[in-house]
Design an enzyme around this catalytic site. Structure first.
Site, PDB file in Angstrom:
ATOM      1  N   SER A   1      -9.881   2.336   2.850  1.00 17.82           N
ATOM      2  CA  SER A   1      -8.931   3.000   1.994  1.00 17.82           C
ATOM      3  C   SER A   1      -7.960   2.049   1.288  1.00 17.82           C
ATOM      4  CB  SER A   1      -8.106   3.991   2.826  1.00 17.82           C
ATOM      5  OG  SER A   1      -7.298   3.292   3.758  1.00 17.82           O
TER       6      SER A   1
ATOM      7  N   SER B   1     -10.387   0.238   7.188  1.00 17.96           N
ATOM      8  CA  SER B   1      -9.740   0.299   5.869  1.00 17.96           C
ATOM      9  C   SER B   1      -9.058  -0.977   5.398  1.00 17.96           C
ATOM     10  CB  SER B   1      -8.713   1.431   5.848  1.00 17.96           C
ATOM     11  OG  SER B   1      -9.354   2.663   5.682  1.00 17.96           O
TER      12      SER B   1
ATOM     13  N   LYS C   1       0.865  -1.191   0.000  1.00 16.64           N
ATOM     14  CA  LYS C   1       0.000   0.000   0.000  1.00 16.64           C
ATOM     15  C   LYS C   1       0.896   1.234   0.000  1.00 16.64           C
ATOM     16  CE  LYS C   1      -3.921   2.047   2.560  1.00 16.64           C
ATOM     17  NZ  LYS C   1      -4.784   1.946   3.771  1.00 16.64           N
TER      18      LYS C   1
END
Ligand SMILES: [Mg+2]
Ligand SMILES: [Zn+2]
Lengths: 490, 95, 496
Positions: free
Chosen positions: C162, C186, C78
């Site tokens: 997210s 998330s 990420k």
């Protein structure tokens, strides 16, 4: 605030007498190798951004980890200020934008500081002393440095200081004159240096004061205060207070009012001015730093630190007065620096304390001052000075010769006894030799001999002449006795 | 509680975010929608409840006082928009 | 044989160990897959050269019998984890060119154990979002599509957020597993939206050092992978003490993989009645009931419990998280790194930089956070929210003290929605996505999302299990029972 008004301390305005009320927030750089929350060095004078870790530069994802020594130093300082030590304190973020504040917030302690109320006893020049209340002491990060004069359109930012540990020591508004403020700062500096928690080097910015000044008619409630930021010498503290108090008095006597603001002291002009950049009302949005847990320790931790504390100036002063028979004034002078006090004690040990104090204060300090050097750099060691005093006590040299001897040891070094021996500085105790000199002077000064019978104070003149004739080496007691008998003075 | 346009501008300035005139009203609406949503917390009785300071109860870890970092000015300024001699450069600050 | 990128992480590991294929081959398979999948926009940056170099190093280690626990396994990172020498954007314009000179603790741990980096994954800007529509670099498209009357719709579906890039990449076989972060859901919400498994470990289990901060007291990193076992393997490498993070605990990392097959016999599973929210779709309720039934069949005791402060978690979160974020994001000021937009003076430079550098949602949250911390509002908002947090945590403590071992809830209130469907003027509508996950962050607990079925339109649905602090093992064991009972979700065939 409730202390009786001392009329001597009032400032005369055009119409009234005014009392000035002063409180100080002192930022003292904690003595530590590394910063409060990072492993970068605190050493002064590095190349730009060289003593900066990625934490200090607030790189994304960097986190603070507290330096245990900075915590210990704050506790030691709290103990030295006879203050309450809080076993639980909290680090908060003080949020504002400034180019030398990389995180966009300063990690500080707001609601729950590590140290609470304490006090400092401050001795003033006239022998009076006052007690100044300490409101709190908290740990916080220093900011970086912006240089504004390198370039016409840009400021240069160096983060070497960013994150260095500071102790902010906040006093109660207990000070009533610039002299008191200077004495308080001086005393605080002494305490910090004794404790070894701040080097007190004001030139390097290790100690800076924010001075809150207001004025009022005696007996009236507190006036509106102005904060003079970042005053970096004890002299300037005094000057800033004087000029700010007069400025406020002039405004009020003119029918104006004081607006609360932040000001800067300009030493060149000798006046304070409003700080433009701080004009806008701040809203620091304090909240507990979520990257840090509460700082907690137990009494055993505090006790262990207390055990390791050195004797502090107040205690040392009391001991010097009691054990060495010193005046409070002399004791004060000697304890102002730990190194001076240690030097004095080494000289005084096993000797006459008062004589030792005279020699250290008058001869040694006088000479050091003249040369502009500190006690740490003295060429005459405590041991050497002690031997000089011993030689006087043993009657080997006179006090006058001792001063010459001190000068020789200062410039050339050496064992004082050996110097006396080698240079023939020994006092003459041989009465035969003294008598010859006395007879010679009497023979040459018949008029004075006659006068001396009516006016015995002339004895002093004969003593002087005899000492001169013997190169100062004659034993003054022997000279006195001989002269008295020969002149027939009782 | 809700915010007016003046407050929106004040917050934006505190947060150092430039807000254009035509952004103020929509922002005000969005912020007020969020504030209306959190309003329900006001009805909860929280007397005697301690505010959470750390979700995991533990003692704070501390560092030894040793120099372990620094000497990397090149890394420190590597991503800076403007630098000179390892200084960060910013528009002139007036004190 | 299936394509190498379609193996589970555990299968790939075993295959590498058995030298059935090489690390280079599996890396190449993934590089080829992600080149073809660019339309999904899951990767912000592909690092194929680095992947092959790392794979070759892994092959050498494997040959020497010197392999680490993740040797040769290609992962996606990420783009909130700082990677040394590789641009790290946090999905924001303000960090568009930021190249860290350091490696996050999490990614460093993975490389230490032999993993191979395929690239940086898209995300909501600064991890603020629940649909991956706030990224400055475009939306992530889910590999999933709705089925209408047996026909696949063209409508683009969000992967959740997210960690939308992480979830989409895992679901589309563009990596064997991915790092992710979870501040309010998330990891778990995008895992649930994409039919993958994601665990948010206990706060303090994983170091936050080097991960771009959103809300410090809530952020935790964890993995997203295709199976419970794969998640356990990855978390085992990601977790561990770190002296650089004061909030990271000094606890040894258990053998999570060992816990996976423990089963649930003798465990008590709590079903919190407050999660039965008004208007809950029938298929979510059914999924939840199914989950409870599967666990019961496997030997667990099911018990209804009460977590009375549940409904306060989301509003309290929308005070605490923006407050922390407003302060954490103050460092993006155009001075030391990232975007700078000039202005007439320093204040204008700050304001222009931050106006241009931050997207709408980030600005919104910074402003709410600034407001709730400002003078006069701090006690009414922030302090109160933190008190409510204490109450929320207490609810869980009481349930656990009463003998509950783990708590079963739906992961999300619905299946994934279409891109742009929730772009209304009211941000709260989007925030409600996290209603089931956010309590876990507020209480610092571990939570896992595991796929449990499909909705009427063929989109995946997940269940959430919430554990005791530092008892991720029970979550893996329990999640595996659900995974087995539900049957492995069949991930979408490539349409891209
Ligand atoms: Mg202050
Ligand atoms: Zn301060």
């Amino acid at each position: 605030m409730t202390a009786p008004v001392n009329p001597k301390k009032l400032i005369k305005g055009a119409e009234h007498d005014w009392e000035v009320v002063i409180g100080m927030e002192i930022h003292a750089q904690v003595t530590s190798r590394s910063k409060l929350f990072s492993g970068a060095s605190t050493e002064f004078g590095a190349e730009p951004n060289d003593h900066v870790s990625l934490v200090d530069a607030a790189m994304p994802g960097m986190l603070p980890v507290i330096n245990e020594e900075c915590v210990a130093q704050a506790v030691r300082t709290g103990l030295g200020l006879k203050a309450r030590i809080n076993h639980r304190s909290v680090f908060d973020r003080k949020n504002y934008f400034y180019p030398d504040l990389p995180q966009g917030y300063q990690i500080s302690q707001y609601k729950d500081p590590i140290v609470g109320e304490g006090e400092v006893v401050v001795d003033l020049l006239d022998g009076e002393s006052i007690t100044v209340g300490i409101e709190r002491l908290h740990l916080e990060q220093d900011a970086g440095k912006s240089l504004h004069d390198q370039n016409p359109t840009q400021s240069f930012v160096d983060l070497n200081r960013s994150g260095v540990a500071l102790m902010e020591i906040v006093s109660q508004p207990d000070l009533r004159s610039s002299e008191e403020a200077r004495a308080y700062m001086t005393k605080l500096r002494t305490i910090l240096r004794y404790l070894g928690t701040c080097d007190g080097d004001m030139e390097k910015g290790s100690l800076r004061a924010d001075v809150n000044v207001s004025v009022r008619r005696p007996g009236q409630p507190l006036g509106t205060r102005c904060e003079i930021k970042n005053v970096n010498s004890i002299r300037f503290i005094g000057q800033a207070i004087e000029s700010e108090a007069r400025r406020q008095i002039a405004i009020i006597e003119d029918g104006g009012t004081i607006s609360q603001e932040t000001r800067l002291y300009d030493p060149a002009k000798g006046e304070t001015r409003s700080m433009r950049s701080k004009e806008e009302a701040h809203d620091y949005r304090y909240f507990p730093d979520p990257d840090l847990l509460p700082l907690e320790f137990d009494q055993a931790y505090v006790d262990a630190l207390a055990e390791g504390l050195p004797e502090l100036p107040d205690a040392k002063k009391a001991r010097f007065v009691a054990d060495f028979g010193l005046s409070a004034y002399d004791a004060n002078v000697l304890v102002a620096e730990r190194a001076s006090a240690d030097y004095y004690e080494a000289v005084a040990r096993g000797r006459d304390g008062k004589a030792a104090a005279n020699w250290v204060i008058n001869e040694l300090f006088g000479r050091l001052n003249k040369e502009g050097i500190g006690i740490d750099a003295t060429p005459v060691s405590a041991d050497q000075l002690g031997r000089i005093i011993d030689l006087i006590g043993e009657g080997v040299i006179s006090g006058k010769i001792a001063k010459d001897l001190f000068e020789i040891v200062w410039t050339e070094g050496g064992d004082p006894r050996a110097v006396v021996e080698a240079r023939g500085m020994k006092q003459v105790t041989d009465t035969g030799a003294i008598e010859a000199a006395v007879d010679d002077i009497i023979a040459k000064n018949h008029d004075k001999v006659q006068q001396a019978k009516e006016k015995p104070t002339l004895l002093g003149w004969f003593v002087g002449q005899t000492m001169k004739a013997t190169g100062g080496k004659a034993n003054p007691a022997a000279v006195n006795a001989l002269l008295k008998s020969k002149l027939g003075i009782e | 509680m809700s915010v007016d346009e003046k407050t929106v501008r004040r917050i934006a300035h505190l947060a150092r975010i430039a807000v254009a005139e035509d952004e103020v009203a929509p922002l005000q609406g969005e912020l007020n929608a969020i504030l209306a949503f959190v309003e329900q917390l006001g009805a909860v009785d929280v007397t005697g409840v301690e505010a959470m300071t750390s979700v995991t109860p533990m003692a704070m870890k501390k560092r030894k006082d040793v120099v372990t970092d620094g000497g990397r000015a090149v890394d420190v300024v590597a991503n800076a928009p403007e630098t000179e001699d390892h200084y960060f450069l910013v528009p002139k600050v007036v004190e | 044989m299936t394509d190498l990128n379609e193996l589970s992480l555990a299968e790939a590991r075993d295959g590498l160990k058995a030298k059935t294929f090489s690390a280079r081959e599996i890396a190449q398979a993934h590089i080829a897959a992600l080149e073809k999948a660019r339309v999904l926009n899951a990767y912000l940056l592909e690092t194929p050269d680095r992947a092959l170099t790392m794979a070759d190093a892994s092959d050498a280690k494997i040959a020497k019998g010197d392999a680490g626990p993740l040797e040769g396994l290609p992962l996606g990172i990420k783009d909130l984890f700082c990677t040394e020498g590789v641009v790290t954007t946090a999905g924001s314009r303000i960090l568009e060119t930021f190249e860290p000179h350091y490696e996050s603790a999490v990614s460093a741990n993975l490389w230490r154990d032999g993993a191979v980096m395929l690239g940086k994954l898209n995300l909501d800007e600064f991890a603020m979002g629940s649909s991956n529509e706030t990224s400055a670099y475009g939306d992530v498209i889910s590999p999933w599509r709705r089925q209408e009357n047996g026909v696949l719709s063209d409508a683009k579906i969000v992967p959740g957020g997210s960690s939308g890039g992480s979830a989409a990449a895992v679901a589309a076989h563009l990596c064997l597993g991915a790092t992710a972060t979870d501040t309010g859901g998330s990891i778990r919400q995008p895992a649930a939206f994409t039919g993958t498994v994601g665990i948010k470990p206990t706060y303090g289990r994983v170091s936050r050092w080097g991960t771009v901060a959103f809300a410090s007291s809530l952020d935790q990193a964890g993995p997203i992978a295709r199976t419970v076992r794969d998640c356990a393997i990855l978390l085992g490498s990601m977790a561990g003490p770190d002296a650089r993070d004061t909030t990271c605990v000094d606890l040894p990392v258990p053998d999570f993989e060992d816990a996976v097959s423990r089963g649930v016999k003798g465990l008590t599973i709590g079903i919190p009645k407050e999660y039965r929210v008004e208007g809950m779709p029938a298929e979510i309720q059914k999924l939840w009931d199914d989950g409870a039934a599967w666990l019961k069949d496997a030997g667990a005791t099911i018990r209804e419990i009460s977590l009375p402060h549940t409904k306060l978690a989301l509003p309290a979160y929308y005070i605490v998280a923006p407050a922390e974020a407003s302060s954490n994001l103050a460092r993006y000021d155009g001075v030391r790194y990232g975007l700078r937009v000039p202005g007439k003076d320093i204040a204008a430079m700050y304001e222009n930089t931050r106006a241009a550098g931050f997207g709408r949602e980030v600005k919104r949250r910074i402003m709410i956070g600034t407001y709730v911390l400002s003078a006069g509002y701090y006690d009414a908002y922030y302090v109160r929210a933190q008190k409510i947090r204490t109450l929320i945590k207490r609810d869980f403590e009481e349930a656990y003290a009463a003998g509950v071992d783990a708590i079963l809830t739906p992961a999300t209130p619905s299946a994934a929605f279409g891109i742009g469907e929730k772009a209304s003027a009211d941000p709260v509508e989007m925030y409600l996505n996290d209603v089931f996950t956010v309590t876990v962050n507020m209480a610092g607990l571990p939570g896992i999302a595991v796929p449990a079925g499909l909705d009427g339109q063929g989109l995946p649905l997940g269940l959430q299990l919430i554990g005791r602090p530092f008892d991720e093992e029970t979550l893996f064991a329990t999640a595996e029972v659900i995974e087995r009972a539900a049957g492995r979700t069949v991930l979408p065939k490539a349409w891209w």
